[in-house]
Design an enzyme around this catalytic site. Structure first.
Site, mmCIF file in Angstrom:
data_model
loop_
_atom_site.group_PDB
_atom_site.id
_atom_site.type_symbol
_atom_site.label_atom_id
_atom_site.label_comp_id
_atom_site.label_asym_id
_atom_site.label_seq_id
_atom_site.Cartn_x
_atom_site.Cartn_y
_atom_site.Cartn_z
ATOM 1 N N ASN A 201 -4.170 6.024 2.442
ATOM 2 C CA ASN A 201 -3.411 4.784 2.337
ATOM 3 C C ASN A 201 -4.345 3.658 2.760
ATOM 4 O O ASN A 201 -4.840 3.655 3.888
ATOM 5 C CB ASN A 201 -2.176 4.848 3.248
ATOM 6 C CG ASN A 201 -1.564 3.477 3.510
ATOM 7 O OD1 ASN A 201 -1.811 2.519 2.784
ATOM 8 N ND2 ASN A 201 -0.781 3.381 4.570
ATOM 9 N N MET B 90 0.837 -1.192 0.000
ATOM 10 C CA MET B 90 0.000 0.000 0.000
ATOM 11 C C MET B 90 0.878 1.250 0.000
ATOM 12 O O MET B 90 2.095 1.168 -0.034
ATOM 13 C CB MET B 90 -0.937 -0.023 1.214
ATOM 14 C CG MET B 90 -2.024 -1.091 1.105
ATOM 15 S SD MET B 90 -3.369 -0.886 2.282
ATOM 16 C CE MET B 90 -2.528 -1.274 3.813
ATOM 17 N N CYS B 91 0.252 2.393 0.068
ATOM 18 C CA CYS B 91 0.939 3.682 -0.025
ATOM 19 C C CYS B 91 1.545 4.063 1.325
ATOM 20 O O CYS B 91 1.395 3.366 2.324
ATOM 21 C CB CYS B 91 -0.043 4.757 -0.472
ATOM 22 S SG CYS B 91 -1.026 4.294 -1.915
ATOM 23 N N GLN B 92 2.247 5.196 1.346
ATOM 24 C CA GLN B 92 2.724 5.762 2.598
ATOM 25 C C GLN B 92 2.356 7.239 2.669
ATOM 26 O O GLN B 92 2.262 7.925 1.641
ATOM 27 C CB GLN B 92 4.236 5.581 2.767
ATOM 28 C CG GLN B 92 4.623 4.151 3.109
ATOM 29 C CD GLN B 92 5.986 4.051 3.775
ATOM 30 O OE1 GLN B 92 6.511 5.010 4.337
ATOM 31 N NE2 GLN B 92 6.574 2.867 3.714
ATOM 32 N N ILE C 265 3.253 8.927 -1.112
ATOM 33 C CA ILE C 265 3.904 8.123 -2.145
ATOM 34 C C ILE C 265 3.021 6.911 -2.403
ATOM 35 O O ILE C 265 2.489 6.309 -1.479
ATOM 36 C CB ILE C 265 5.344 7.718 -1.778
ATOM 37 C CG1 ILE C 265 5.432 7.124 -0.371
ATOM 38 C CG2 ILE C 265 6.291 8.890 -1.932
ATOM 39 C CD1 ILE C 265 6.818 6.614 -0.013
#
Length: 268
Positions: free
Chosen positions: A108, A1-3, A78
């Site tokens: 996220n 997943m995203c941060q 990100i």
């Protein structure tokens, strides 16, 4: 997943040091190579930088890293794509206007089959569950409060109720700000640190870079940094309990409340 990465301060501050570590996670020290973005509030205005390239090779990211934009509220992201292709329109953070202020949102997680009814007041441009969730949140806030913004207390209470619904649909870590304060929801993973006097030296996890904050601050400065994974390896970060909504203002957490049933895990 995203941060996720955010900063909330009592005085305008630059995020160059923290962003240097965060930038490396976008394809160099981690797998989040599907785009990045960052938003800075400056008074009633907002600077937003977005790029579907990995942040570790993005010339725009290098500009942000070396450009000391001073802000009291910053949100960065990100991306590791789950819903929606790698494209500029799917790159976080997202921005909309409500009550004469810009709102910034980054997410996220993964909200499976999240297709809420939208009345057209806020419409997604891309294909992500994140942007749909943002539009749904703002739509519900406008429906609840009409044309006049609520107090910070009433706004938190409303977001808490809405996040109870979102959190039941899947992983939903998010950051939200209108420039006055910062909301952070920890669904599965978020941490924060408060930097204030006496300031010390910090060292990044993802790059061999240190800074002595006592050289670049005043004794009255106070900065809260929120990140999916702590950015430094020599400071004590506080882990947020899973299923909790937090309100940061003037560089400190002023309120938090559970968004899941059961006892809260005490912050470390």
């Amino acid at each position: 997943m995203c941060q996720l990465l955010a900063m909330n301060c009592n005085v305008p501050t630059d995020i160059c040091f923290s962003f240097a570590g965060f930038q490396a996670r976008g394809g160099a020290t981690d797998v989040h190579g599907d785009g990045w973005g960052i938003a800075f509030f400056e008074g009633r205005g907002t600077r937003v930088f977005l790029d579907p390239q990995p942040s570790c090779v993005s010339p725009v990211a290098e500009l942000v890293r070396s450009y000391p934009i001073h802000s009291k509220n910053v949100i960065a992201h990100i991306r590791k794509a789950t819903q929606g292709g790698v494209a500029l329109e799917n790159t976080h953070p997202f921005m909309r206007e409500l009550w004469g202020r810009y709102w910034i949102f980054a997410h996220n997680g993964n909200l499976s089959d999240f297709t809420p009814p939208l009345d057209g007041s806020f419409t997604p441009v891309g294909q992500t569950d994140s942007e749909r969730a943002f539009c749904w949140l703002l739509q519900n806030l406008r429906q609840r409060f009409g044309r006049r913004p609520p107090s910070q207390t009433r706004l938190f209470d409303a977001l808490h109720q809405l996040t109870l619904d979102l959190g039941a649909r899947g992983a939903c870590n998010y950051l939200l700000s209108n420039g006055d304060c910062l909301f952070a929801h920890c669904s599965t993973q978020l941490s924060y640190i408060i930097r204030q006097a006496p300031f010390t030296v910090a060292h990044l996890r993802d790059q061999d870079l240190s800074i002595d904050f006592s050289d670049v601050t005043t004794p009255d400065d106070r900065v809260a940094v929120i990140a999916t994974v702590p950015l430094t390896d020599n400071e004590r970060w506080t882990t947020m309990p899973n299923g909790s909504l937090w309100l940061f203002a003037e560089g400190v957490p002023v309120r938090h409340q559970l968004t899941v049933a059961g006892p809260a895990k005490a912050p470390a």
